[in-house]
Design an enzyme around this catalytic site. Sequence first.
Site, PDB file in Angstrom:
ATOM      1  N   GLU A  61       1.117  -1.432   0.190  1.00  0.00           N
ATOM      2  CA  GLU A  61      -0.237  -0.300  -0.399  1.00  0.00           C
ATOM      3  C   GLU A  61       1.080   1.753   0.079  1.00  0.00           C
ATOM      4  O   GLU A  61       0.833   1.940  -1.152  1.00  0.00           O
ATOM      5  CB  GLU A  61      -0.910  -0.447   1.024  1.00  0.00           C
ATOM      6  CG  GLU A  61      -2.255  -1.097   1.031  1.00  0.00           C
ATOM      7  CD  GLU A  61      -2.798  -1.229   2.558  1.00  0.00           C
ATOM      8  OE1 GLU A  61      -2.546  -0.772   3.227  1.00  0.00           O
ATOM      9  OE2 GLU A  61      -3.580  -2.163   1.995  1.00  0.00           O
TER      10      GLU A  61
ATOM     11  N   ASP B  24      -0.767   6.427   7.521  1.00  0.00           N
ATOM     12  CA  ASP B  24      -1.695   5.560   6.878  1.00  0.00           C
ATOM     13  C   ASP B  24      -2.737   5.938   7.970  1.00  0.00           C
ATOM     14  O   ASP B  24      -2.053   4.536   8.497  1.00  0.00           O
ATOM     15  CB  ASP B  24      -0.949   4.258   5.720  1.00  0.00           C
ATOM     16  CG  ASP B  24      -3.116   3.706   5.245  1.00  0.00           C
ATOM     17  OD1 ASP B  24      -4.183   4.377   5.683  1.00  0.00           O
ATOM     18  OD2 ASP B  24      -2.887   2.843   4.381  1.00  0.00           O
TER      19      ASP B  24
END
Length: 613
Positions: free
Chosen positions: A184, A208
């Site tokens: 990611e 994140d």
Amino acid sequence: MAKISINIATGTVQQAEAIVGIDLGTTNSLVAFMHPEDKKPYILKEVDQSTLVPSVVYIGEHGERVIGQAALPYLVSHPERTIKSVKRLMGKAFHDIQESTHFKLIDQGPEKPVGIQVDGSTYNAVEISSWILQELKHRAEHLLKMPVQKCVVTVPAYFNDTQRQATRDAGKLAGLDVLRIVNEPTAASLAYGMGISRDESKLIAVYDLGGGTFDISILQISDGIFEVLSTHGDTHLGGDDFDQLIYRYFLECLELNAAHVDMNRTQQLEALALTAKKHLSSNTQFETEWEGRKLTLDQNTFEQLVQPLIHKTLQSCMQALKDSGKTKDELDEIIMVGGSTRMPVVKKAVSQFFGKTLHDSLNPDEVVALGAAVQADILSGNNKDLLLLDVTPLSLGIETMGGLMDVLIPRNSKVPSKAGRQYTTQRDGQSGIRITVYQGERDQVKDNRKLASFNLEGIPSMPAGLPKVDIQFLVNADGILQVKAKELRSQIEQSIEITPSYGLDDAEVERMLMDSITHAKEDIQQRSLIETKTEAEQMVLFTTNFIRKNSRFLEESEMNATELQIQKLQEVMNGDDKQLIQQEMESLNSLSRPYAERVMDEAVAAALKGKTV
Ligand code: AMP
């Protein structure tokens, strides 16, 4: 190569084969596509402009499935039939799971995926995820008006082999060919155009903060290669915790005790807490009325309230930096990902911590999927300049004599990665070798995690030590391990792909690393004891064989004394006193040296006379 075709109905040129990028998230999933004309990634939007597909699945009484937005109301009305956050269960067995769920989980065995039970039927995380992927596939096909069979799927950087494999399997089950599993944070960097030009060299932090999870990753990009230097985080820290703090604050303001508030009112207050949080992302003050009473929350109070949560994320940032061996000053870019990074209090704290301005211009919910689309475009042959590279989260190795771990691919090795080593047999005429593969940082395999084991059979009869067994480890670009074993003299060979049915989460990976640091000294002592014992075992085996084969050259007293000393050595080998074992080995050595030399001399003399011994 990308294939181009012409749509004869509209006369437009289009790609005959769409490769999409998918962010299969814990809370929401998205699908994105690189526009062939303007060369920009786009999130595929439904007619109602919705982009997010909630990662929620409702299973009805007759087994019917409702996926995404339409499944949300069932979370309240039928929680036991509504599966959410299935990503947390990917690649895990029942005993790997600590959290409680509204739906029923069942134990299908230690090496089997955890079961999700609804009525009498049992499902697993791969199946449920495949339904979400199918929904995304249909959405993409419907919007792009062409078949979608290939995709890139993102996973957290800390996902281990098993979790990556489970994600790939879910894709297969959904009728998708998963061309690449991408981390990611790597996808987020691609979405911001980083690493696109080959000569770019950058150090990036990707922060994140989603609805239920937090990750920080430190990435190095150089020469078009992305390398995850370190990751840290908390799989149970996210926007939901911020909501809970506001909810409790409202209860306090209203002088209510949570235990005395019924389900309905709790839900109303929780919804108000969420509204307040979102409102404060673009306003300084929130005000409302609830049951005739005024409720307010200003930015300063909110900031104080959530300070402990933000502090926790910054501690992770500190740890990730330390693990990467880099300093804040060396960082070039900070990228913000996840819906919760919309909160100004979060942005302010992160920017102050790193002392840098942040990359937050893209929609934080969409960044990862957009990056996946960029990667899909690279794979379709449209951008040949990039090569993605990740690292192995834990060391990979095999069990050797005495239960020791022999590492072939160390932790943090770049993938794709290849390593090999040669082994041999311990016994004369041994026809098979058992190869057991482990993952972890400890010296003894019993403290690490077993991934798989297999036998290499059919080794032709040879004296111990003669066969040459070559073991090769290959970790491919998706982080999946293939092990090959080949006996070089006979050319017999065996190979397996490691697809274990359960896995570790990042907390476990971290625990294993911490364990290895805490136990380092103890491990070294233990390793040296095991090595001494193994040496002693070999000595016993060798001496026993030697006196049996050469009995006619030995005095009876020599035979008896040797047998007695072997016994003594075997007794101390059962204990843990390394020095004592070494002493008894030395005694056996001194005892056997004179006659061994004599036997050798006699053998040489006999050979000179043209006889054999
Ligand atoms: P994700 O898991 O990345 O989809 O993030 C979802 C989280 O982002 C949830 O906790 C949402 O409440 C939160 N979120 C979405 N929009 C906002 C906003 N405007 N302000 C603060 N949090 C938000």
